[in-house]
Design a protein around this motif. Structure first.
Motif, PDB file in Angstrom:
ATOM      1  N   TRP A  34      39.454  48.262  31.659  1.00 12.64           N
ATOM      2  CA  TRP A  34      39.698  47.075  32.470  1.00 12.64           C
ATOM      3  C   TRP A  34      41.183  46.743  32.421  1.00 12.64           C
ATOM      4  N   HIS A  35      41.747  46.435  33.571  1.00 12.29           N
ATOM      5  CA  HIS A  35      43.137  46.009  33.693  1.00 12.29           C
ATOM      6  C   HIS A  35      43.191  44.966  34.801  1.00 12.29           C
ATOM      7  N   ALA A  36      44.376  44.481  35.119  1.00 10.60           N
ATOM      8  CA  ALA A  36      44.493  43.460  36.157  1.00 10.60           C
ATOM      9  C   ALA A  36      45.569  43.861  37.152  1.00 10.60           C
ATOM     10  N   THR A  37      45.334  43.491  38.403  1.00 11.56           N
ATOM     11  CA  THR A  37      46.351  43.650  39.433  1.00 11.56           C
ATOM     12  C   THR A  37      46.574  42.294  40.085  1.00 11.56           C
ATOM     13  N   SER A  38      47.785  42.124  40.538  1.00 13.48           N
ATOM     14  CA  SER A  38      48.154  40.887  41.189  1.00 13.48           C
ATOM     15  C   SER A  38      48.889  41.249  42.469  1.00 13.48           C
ATOM     16  N   GLY A  39      48.514  40.618  43.569  1.00 16.90           N
ATOM     17  CA  GLY A  39      49.127  40.958  44.841  1.00 16.90           C
ATOM     18  C   GLY A  39      49.341  39.742  45.718  1.00 16.90           C
ATOM     19  N   VAL A  40      50.156  39.956  46.742  1.00 11.90           N
ATOM     20  CA  VAL A  40      50.506  38.865  47.648  1.00 11.90           C
ATOM     21  C   VAL A  40      50.193  39.253  49.085  1.00 11.90           C
ATOM     22  N   LEU A  41      49.416  38.419  49.747  1.00 11.18           N
ATOM     23  CA  LEU A  41      49.183  38.515  51.181  1.00 11.18           C
ATOM     24  C   LEU A  41      50.345  37.793  51.851  1.00 11.18           C
ATOM     25  N   TRP A 107      36.391  43.983  39.932  1.00  9.98           N
ATOM     26  CA  TRP A 107      35.855  45.162  40.610  1.00  9.98           C
ATOM     27  C   TRP A 107      35.557  46.239  39.591  1.00  9.98           C
ATOM     28  N   ASP A 108      34.290  46.604  39.471  1.00  5.34           N
ATOM     29  CA  ASP A 108      33.857  47.688  38.599  1.00  5.34           C
ATOM     30  C   ASP A 108      33.488  48.837  39.516  1.00  5.34           C
ATOM     31  N   GLY A 109      34.516  49.555  39.953  1.00  2.00           N
ATOM     32  CA  GLY A 109      34.332  50.593  40.962  1.00  2.00           C
ATOM     33  C   GLY A 109      34.602  51.982  40.436  1.00  2.00           C
ATOM     34  N   ASN A 112      38.314  58.754  42.296  1.00  3.46           N
ATOM     35  CA  ASN A 112      38.372  60.161  41.885  1.00  3.46           C
ATOM     36  C   ASN A 112      37.303  60.493  40.847  1.00  3.46           C
ATOM     37  N   ASP A 113      36.090  60.033  41.093  1.00  2.00           N
ATOM     38  CA  ASP A 113      34.936  60.303  40.230  1.00  2.00           C
ATOM     39  C   ASP A 113      35.085  59.761  38.812  1.00  2.00           C
ATOM     40  N   ARG A 114      35.906  58.733  38.650  1.00  3.28           N
ATOM     41  CA  ARG A 114      36.084  58.073  37.355  1.00  3.28           C
ATOM     42  C   ARG A 114      35.950  56.571  37.558  1.00  3.28           C
ATOM     43  N   PRO A 115      35.516  55.870  36.517  1.00  2.92           N
ATOM     44  CA  PRO A 115      35.445  54.412  36.640  1.00  2.92           C
ATOM     45  C   PRO A 115      36.830  53.816  36.879  1.00  2.92           C
ATOM     46  N   VAL A 161      42.466  50.247  50.924  1.00  2.30           N
ATOM     47  CA  VAL A 161      42.345  50.187  49.476  1.00  2.30           C
ATOM     48  C   VAL A 161      41.031  49.473  49.103  1.00  2.30           C
ATOM     49  N   PRO A 162      40.147  50.149  48.349  1.00  2.00           N
ATOM     50  CA  PRO A 162      38.815  49.581  48.107  1.00  2.00           C
ATOM     51  C   PRO A 162      38.792  48.315  47.274  1.00  2.00           C
ATOM     52  N   ASP A 163      39.683  48.170  46.293  1.00  2.00           N
ATOM     53  CA  ASP A 163      39.621  46.947  45.497  1.00  2.00           C
ATOM     54  C   ASP A 163      40.133  45.743  46.279  1.00  2.00           C
TER      55      ASP A 163
END
Length: 174
Positions: A34-41, A107-109, A112-115, A161-163
């Motif tokens: 688990w990690h975190a991403t932060s983005g701006v619209l 998002w628990d997605g 490339n075939d990895r969690p 981008v799926p997440d």
């Protein structure tokens, strides 16, 4: 992505969103930590358009896909807002704008075939000035209305981008 980005140390979180430590980006991706991403619209100042971009083909995660957030992983000791400010400046050359919290999700997605497990945080900025792409991360960009973005997202063949896709319903109007 910055040179040697897979060797960068990033913040590691638990499922509930608490910081638990650090690891290299490559370890986080390989082990599905688990990690975190932060983005701006980025929305035009009149609120009518959203800046959409295509990621470069050399990105290690989601290469060549489209996104409507300028963002990235949260570094150790960095707040989600600090990460958003940093990423907006790095990817689009935008500085000095106010950010408004917009949406968040976990998002628990899979990639490339990895969690791929990520806590996602989105902010909104209003901006009409010049945009300068970070050449290693963004191949192209343009402005769309909410409707244009929603229409493209309705097409399952459109590479997005799926997440970020899970955050989009909370970001678009009408």
């Amino acid at each position: 992505m910055r040179p040697n980005a897979l060797d960068e140390v990033i913040a590691v979180y638990d499922r509930s969103g608490a910081v638990t430590g650090t690891a290299t980006r490559s370890t986080v991706y390989a082990e599905g930590l688990w990690h975190a991403t932060s983005g701006v619209l980025v929305r035009s100042t009149d609120g009518e358009r959203i800046y959409v971009h295509r990621r470069t083909d050399i990105k290690s995660v989601y290469p060549g896909m489209h996104d409507c957030l300028a963002g990235g992983v949260v570094d150790p000791g960095e707040t989600i807002e600090e990460a958003a400010v940093r990423e907006l400046a790095e990817e689009l050359g935008i500085t000095g704008v106010a950010l408004r919290p917009l949406a968040d999700a976990s998002w628990d997605g899979e990639w490339n075939d990895r969690p791929m497990r990520c806590h996602l945080f989105a902010f909104e900025a209003r901006y009409d000035g010049p945009i300068r792409h970070q050449a290693s991360e963004i191949a192209d960009g343009w402005w769309w209305t909410d409707r244009e973005l929603a229409d493209h997202l309705a097409d399952p063949e459109w590479a997005f981008v799926p997440d970020t896709r899970i955050l989009v319903p909370d970001m678009l109007r009408g």
